[in-house]
Design an enzyme around this catalytic site. Structure first.
Site, PDB file in Angstrom:
ATOM      1  N   SER A 191       2.994 -11.438   6.785  1.00 33.23           N
ATOM      2  CA  SER A 191       3.510 -10.196   6.702  1.00 33.23           C
ATOM      3  C   SER A 191       4.244  -9.578   7.941  1.00 33.23           C
ATOM      4  CB  SER A 191       2.065  -9.216   6.540  1.00 33.23           C
ATOM      5  OG  SER A 191       2.422  -7.971   6.310  1.00 33.23           O
ATOM      6  N   LYS A 217       6.725 -11.480   3.480  1.00 26.49           N
ATOM      7  CA  LYS A 217       6.172 -10.473   2.963  1.00 26.49           C
ATOM      8  C   LYS A 217       6.821  -9.262   4.037  1.00 26.49           C
ATOM      9  CE  LYS A 217       2.166  -7.743   2.721  1.00 26.49           C
ATOM     10  NZ  LYS A 217       0.491  -7.610   2.472  1.00 26.49           N
ATOM     11  N   LYS A 219       6.943  -5.224   4.876  1.00 25.93           N
ATOM     12  CA  LYS A 219       6.467  -3.846   4.664  1.00 25.93           C
ATOM     13  C   LYS A 219       7.669  -2.865   4.329  1.00 25.93           C
ATOM     14  CE  LYS A 219       2.103  -4.605   5.592  1.00 25.93           C
ATOM     15  NZ  LYS A 219       1.202  -4.187   4.654  1.00 25.93           N
ATOM     16  N   ASP A 245       5.761  -4.886   0.528  1.00 26.05           N
ATOM     17  CA  ASP A 245       4.470  -4.378   0.552  1.00 26.05           C
ATOM     18  C   ASP A 245       4.665  -2.878   0.806  1.00 26.05           C
ATOM     19  OD1 ASP A 245       1.828  -3.332   0.303  1.00 26.05           O
ATOM     20  OD2 ASP A 245       0.891  -4.874   1.749  1.00 26.05           O
ATOM     21  N   GLU A 270       4.142  -5.051  -3.949  1.00 23.82           N
ATOM     22  CA  GLU A 270       2.384  -4.622  -3.742  1.00 23.82           C
ATOM     23  C   GLU A 270       2.479  -3.193  -3.615  1.00 23.82           C
ATOM     24  OE1 GLU A 270       1.149  -7.156  -0.610  1.00 23.82           O
ATOM     25  OE2 GLU A 270      -0.585  -6.243  -0.358  1.00 23.82           O
ATOM     26  N   ASP A 295      -3.134  -4.048  -4.552  1.00 24.32           N
ATOM     27  CA  ASP A 295      -3.832  -4.373  -3.188  1.00 24.32           C
ATOM     28  C   ASP A 295      -4.865  -3.239  -3.292  1.00 24.32           C
ATOM     29  OD1 ASP A 295      -4.986  -4.543  -0.590  1.00 24.32           O
ATOM     30  OD2 ASP A 295      -3.039  -4.595   0.168  1.00 24.32           O
ATOM     31  N   LYS A 319      -8.575  -9.377  -1.279  1.00 28.00           N
ATOM     32  CA  LYS A 319      -9.233  -9.091  -0.115  1.00 28.00           C
ATOM     33  C   LYS A 319     -10.672  -8.967   0.217  1.00 28.00           C
ATOM     34  CE  LYS A 319      -5.045  -6.865   2.163  1.00 28.00           C
ATOM     35  NZ  LYS A 319      -4.635  -5.382   2.365  1.00 28.00           N
ATOM     36  N   GLY A 347      -4.471  -9.889   4.113  1.00 30.14           N
ATOM     37  CA  GLY A 347      -5.053 -10.243   5.214  1.00 30.14           C
ATOM     38  C   GLY A 347      -5.204  -8.591   5.755  1.00 30.14           C
TER      39      GLY A 347
END
Ligand code: NPQ
Ligand code: MG
Length: 433
Positions: A191, A217, A219, A245, A270, A295, A319, A347
């Site tokens: 991430s 991934k 952000k 995400d 996400e 998520d 998660k 995570g």
């Protein structure tokens, strides 16, 4: 030492600060250190450790670490120390445990015989949460013993994880064995935080690719989306696995912009909208080709099945901490698998304690996408356990599933002491609640 843990005898909370190797910025904030809450339990059959995933601030979710410690100290811990624990009779003998599956409103009564029959997880295909749960009656009793407290899933999950570690260590079984792992190595993604500049972002991604990570991934947030995604797609090429995400940073007005991400061949988008806002996720899913993945919205098996049924999510980020523990995560995995919905392991900047359990979970058959199960050095110069490292050769970009009992890792207790921000809290039995 007995082989069956039947009683929780002591609970200790440890608070520490672990510096991050680089700041981690998301749409909700910027972290420079991980504030860690560890739960240490002692049962009549040995000890275990669990990690709470709550962050320093209530930004990712309403839970945060001071509150998690407080609710454990005042309500959850004392409840677990009261005897007898659900599922056990007065003499400490295992009498059975009620396992409920909210998705199907089914209840399975597991009796003595099933719990004590030689349990061979390698003999089943993986993805049998009921069997996994039945094999750890003490850990399985935790969620029902704590259900009198509303919410606080991350706090509850940390307690359950510690009990699960203790119980499995006593049984001499690893988390992978208990969960029904079907692989010895798991694919790892990374991430990547919001960077100060595009150039720094590309440098960071380049470094991760050199290390072997199998999926990137990014952000994103309003103002940091199309341009960085386009640049990273160009850097990694058409075939590189890439996803984004947003951590709830967008609104329904942004649906056209988010749909324009279709041009970049992303694995998934996400959680663009608020945790409670399933409807807008459905609208986006109808408006774009890229799969929408929830998520924050996925709190348990019931919310997962509901969001899937409504068309809000076609891939699920699992998660365990957010769902109140690994046993609930197993149920979500099974429900998604039955519905042919791919899952991957998220995570929460876990230290080795939480990372070990996540890696074991990610070895289940439904985890078909690389997880945010990065190596320890993605976040920490020094980890609280032996570090998780990426493999080489055919295991480039993978992490090995621990195979020793419990989490399979050893907590470096001198580091827990050295990095402590407060004295450990010993939960007194028979306190409030
Ligand atoms: C996510 N994690 O998938 C989370 C968000 C996240 C690896 O992207 C402290 C505590 C810092 C919890 C930073 C990743 C955090 C945190 C990010 C959770 O949405
Ligand atoms: Mg996320």
């Amino acid at each position: 030492m007995t082989e069956t843990a039947t009683r929780i005898e002591a609970i200790e909370l440890h608070r520490l600060d672990v510096p991050l190797v680089r700041p981690f910025e998301t749409s909700f904030g910027r972290e420079t250190a991980r504030e860690v809450l560890l739960v240490h339990v002692r049962t009549d059959a040995g000890e275990g450790w669990g990690e709470c995933v709550a962050g320093r601030d209530p930004f990712y979710s309403s839970e945060y670490v001071d509150q998690a410690a407080a609710v454990i100290e005042r309500y959850l811990g004392p409840a677990l120390l009261r005897e007898p624990v659900a599922g056990f009779t007065e003499d400490g003998h295992v009498s059975g445990v009620l396992i409920e599956d909210p998705a199907r409103s089914a209840a399975v009564w597991v009796d003595d015989r099933e719990q004590h029959d030689g349990y061979e997880p390698r003999h089943r295909a993986g993805g049998d949460a009921a069997a996994s749960i039945a094999s750890v009656p003490l850990a399985a009793s935790v969620s029902s013993a704590l259900s009198f407290v509303a919410g606080h899933r991350m706090a509850k999950g940390a307690l359950e994880a510690a009990v699960l570690d203790a119980e499995l260590r006593a049984q001499g079984r690893s988390m992978g064995q208990c969960f029904g792992a079907v692989r010895d190595w798991v694919d790892c993604g990374v991430s990547v935080g919001i960077a100060p500049t595009l150039e720094e972002l590309l440098d960071e991604v380049t470094g991760y690719l050199e290390q072997g990570y199998r999926r990137i991934k990014l952000k994103i947030k309003p103002g940091w989306d199309l341009v960085p995604v386009a640049a990273v797609r160009e850097l990694i090429g058409r075939d590189g696995l890439l996803q984004v995400d947003a951590n709830t940073a967008y609104t329904a007005d942004d649906i056209p912009l988010l749909a324009s991400l279709d041009a970049f061949g992303l694995l998934l988008i996400e959680q663009p909208f608020a945790e409670e806002d399933i409807a807008t996720h459905v609208r986006l899913a109808d408006a774009c080709e890229t799969p929408v993945c929830l998520d924050e919205s996925i709190l348990d098996v019931a919310t997962a099945v509901d969001a899937i049924d409504r068309g809000a999510t076609s891939i699920v980020n699992i998660k365990p901490g957010r769902m109140g523990g690994y046993l609930q995560a197993l149920r979500v995995h099974d429900a998604c698998r039955a519905l042919d919905v791919p899952v991957w392991c998220g995570g929460m900047l876990e230290t080795g304690v939480g990372r070990a359990a996540n890696v074991a979970l990610a070895a289940l058959p439904g985890f078909v996408l690389p997880g945010d199960t990065s190596a320890s050095d993605r976040y920490f110069a020094e980890d609280l356990t032996e570090p998780f490292v990426l493999g080489t050769g055919e295991h480039r970009g993978q992490i090995r599933v621990p195979d020793a009992a419990g989490t399979g890792v050893t907590v470096r207790e001198e580091l827990v002491r050295d990095w402590a921000t407060t004295e450990p809290v010993v939960i007194p039995p028979g306190a409030a609640a």
